[in-house]
Design a protein around this motif. Sequence first.
Motif, PDB file in Angstrom:
ATOM      1  N   UNK A  62       0.825  -1.206   0.000  1.00 25.11           N
ATOM      2  CA  UNK A  62       0.000   0.000   0.000  1.00 25.11           C
ATOM      3  C   UNK A  62       0.863   1.262   0.000  1.00 25.11           C
ATOM      4  N   UNK A  63       2.011   1.200   0.671  1.00 27.25           N
ATOM      5  CA  UNK A  63       2.935   2.339   0.683  1.00 27.25           C
ATOM      6  C   UNK A  63       3.494   2.576  -0.723  1.00 27.25           C
ATOM      7  N   UNK A  64       3.814   1.509  -1.431  1.00 28.67           N
ATOM      8  CA  UNK A  64       4.338   1.644  -2.791  1.00 28.67           C
ATOM      9  C   UNK A  64       3.306   2.281  -3.713  1.00 28.67           C
ATOM     10  N   UNK A  65       2.032   2.068  -3.445  1.00 22.63           N
ATOM     11  CA  UNK A  65       0.953   2.673  -4.240  1.00 22.63           C
ATOM     12  C   UNK A  65       0.579   4.059  -3.726  1.00 22.63           C
ATOM     13  N   UNK A  66       1.204   4.507  -2.640  1.00 23.39           N
ATOM     14  CA  UNK A  66       0.946   5.839  -2.105  1.00 23.39           C
ATOM     15  C   UNK A  66      -0.317   5.945  -1.260  1.00 23.39           C
ATOM     16  N   UNK A  67      -0.857   4.800  -0.799  1.00 22.32           N
ATOM     17  CA  UNK A  67      -2.110   4.817  -0.054  1.00 22.32           C
ATOM     18  C   UNK A  67      -1.905   4.898   1.455  1.00 22.32           C
ATOM     19  N   UNK A  68      -0.756   4.430   1.935  1.00 17.69           N
ATOM     20  CA  UNK A  68      -0.395   4.590   3.344  1.00 17.69           C
ATOM     21  C   UNK A  68       1.035   5.098   3.405  1.00 17.69           C
ATOM     22  N   UNK A  69       1.386   5.627   4.555  1.00 21.01           N
ATOM     23  CA  UNK A  69       2.753   6.120   4.743  1.00 21.01           C
ATOM     24  C   UNK A  69       3.257   5.635   6.095  1.00 21.01           C
ATOM     25  N   UNK A  70       4.559   5.424   6.152  1.00 23.41           N
ATOM     26  CA  UNK A  70       5.144   5.056   7.432  1.00 23.41           C
ATOM     27  C   UNK A  70       5.087   6.276   8.340  1.00 23.41           C
ATOM     28  N   UNK A  71       4.624   6.071   9.551  1.00 20.12           N
ATOM     29  CA  UNK A  71       4.436   7.174  10.494  1.00 20.12           C
ATOM     30  C   UNK A  71       5.558   7.168  11.523  1.00 20.12           C
ATOM     31  N   UNK A  72       5.870   8.332  12.070  1.00 19.36           N
ATOM     32  CA  UNK A  72       6.885   8.372  13.124  1.00 19.36           C
ATOM     33  C   UNK A  72       6.376   7.638  14.369  1.00 19.36           C
ATOM     34  N   UNK A  73       7.291   6.970  15.053  1.00 19.71           N
ATOM     35  CA  UNK A  73       6.925   6.227  16.261  1.00 19.71           C
ATOM     36  C   UNK A  73       8.066   6.282  17.266  1.00 19.71           C
ATOM     37  N   UNK A  74       7.726   6.091  18.511  1.00 21.62           N
ATOM     38  CA  UNK A  74       8.760   6.091  19.546  1.00 21.62           C
ATOM     39  C   UNK A  74       9.404   4.712  19.697  1.00 21.62           C
ATOM     40  N   UNK A  75       8.855   3.711  19.025  1.00 23.37           N
ATOM     41  CA  UNK A  75       9.438   2.371  19.077  1.00 23.37           C
ATOM     42  C   UNK A  75      10.753   2.344  18.298  1.00 23.37           C
ATOM     43  N   UNK A  76      11.700   1.557  18.769  1.00 21.77           N
ATOM     44  CA  UNK A  76      12.994   1.462  18.103  1.00 21.77           C
ATOM     45  C   UNK A  76      12.933   0.571  16.866  1.00 21.77           C
ATOM     46  N   UNK A  77      12.139  -0.488  16.915  1.00 20.85           N
ATOM     47  CA  UNK A  77      12.135  -1.436  15.807  1.00 20.85           C
ATOM     48  C   UNK A  77      10.787  -1.593  15.114  1.00 20.85           C
ATOM     49  N   UNK A  78       9.698  -1.196  15.746  1.00 17.11           N
ATOM     50  CA  UNK A  78       8.378  -1.377  15.132  1.00 17.11           C
ATOM     51  C   UNK A  78       8.093  -0.281  14.118  1.00 17.11           C
ATOM     52  N   UNK A  79       7.330  -0.637  13.105  1.00 17.16           N
ATOM     53  CA  UNK A  79       6.899   0.340  12.116  1.00 17.16           C
ATOM     54  C   UNK A  79       5.452   0.702  12.383  1.00 17.16           C
ATOM     55  N   UNK A  80       5.143   1.977  12.238  1.00 22.83           N
ATOM     56  CA  UNK A  80       3.769   2.459  12.391  1.00 22.83           C
ATOM     57  C   UNK A  80       3.302   2.976  11.043  1.00 22.83           C
ATOM     58  N   UNK A  81       1.977   2.926  10.812  1.00 25.74           N
ATOM     59  CA  UNK A  81       1.413   3.276   9.516  1.00 25.74           C
ATOM     60  C   UNK A  81       0.228   4.199   9.684  1.00 25.74           C
ATOM     61  N   UNK A  82       0.072   5.091   8.723  1.00 24.72           N
ATOM     62  CA  UNK A  82      -1.112   5.951   8.696  1.00 24.72           C
ATOM     63  C   UNK A  82      -1.586   6.088   7.255  1.00 24.72           C
TER      64      UNK A  82
END
Length: 151
Positions: A62-82
Motif C-alpha cells: 500500500x505504501x508503494x501505491x501511495x495509499x499509506x505512509x510510514x508514520x513516526x513512532x517512539x518504538x525502536x524497531x516497530x513500524x507504524x502506519x497511517x
Amino acid sequence: MAIDVRRLDRDVLDALNVLDALTKNSSLVTYVLRNTLAASWHDYGWTQHLETHQVLAACRRLEARGLVAEAPTSYATYKAWQITEAGRAEHERAAQKRCCDDMVMEDPDRAGWWAYRTAGPAGSGPAVVGGFPTATAARRAAARASNPESN
C-alpha cells in the motif's frame, strides 16, 4: 498459509481509515494492526492464523501505491502506519464499488447457494433474496437491485 492479498490490502486500508476517522493523523503499529484484523469483535473475518509479517507486506504494498505512509513512532524497531489522502480517496471509491459485497452471504435456506440482503419493501424491514449459484451472481443481482436506473 496462503492468504487473499487483495482482501488483506483492502482490510488494512479500511482499519487505518476507521482509525483516522476516529482520531485525525493517528497511526497503528504493525502488530496492533494485525491484532485488530484478527480480533473476533471486528468484522474483518481474519483468524489467529494471520501473521504480522503478512500485514507488514500489505502495508509495504500500500505504501508503494501511495495509499499509506510510514508514520513516526517512539518504538525502536516497530513500524507504524497511517493512511494518506490518496488512501482515503481509494478507500471511499472501493467502498462505493463493493457496496453489495457486504450484502452477499451464503443462502440460509440452501447450502452451497448464495443470497443477498436487501432493504425489502417500504416499511417491511430487511429481506433476504437467495437462490444464486455463485457469490458473483449474487453480487451482480444485488448491484442491479441497489441501482435500479442502470436496469
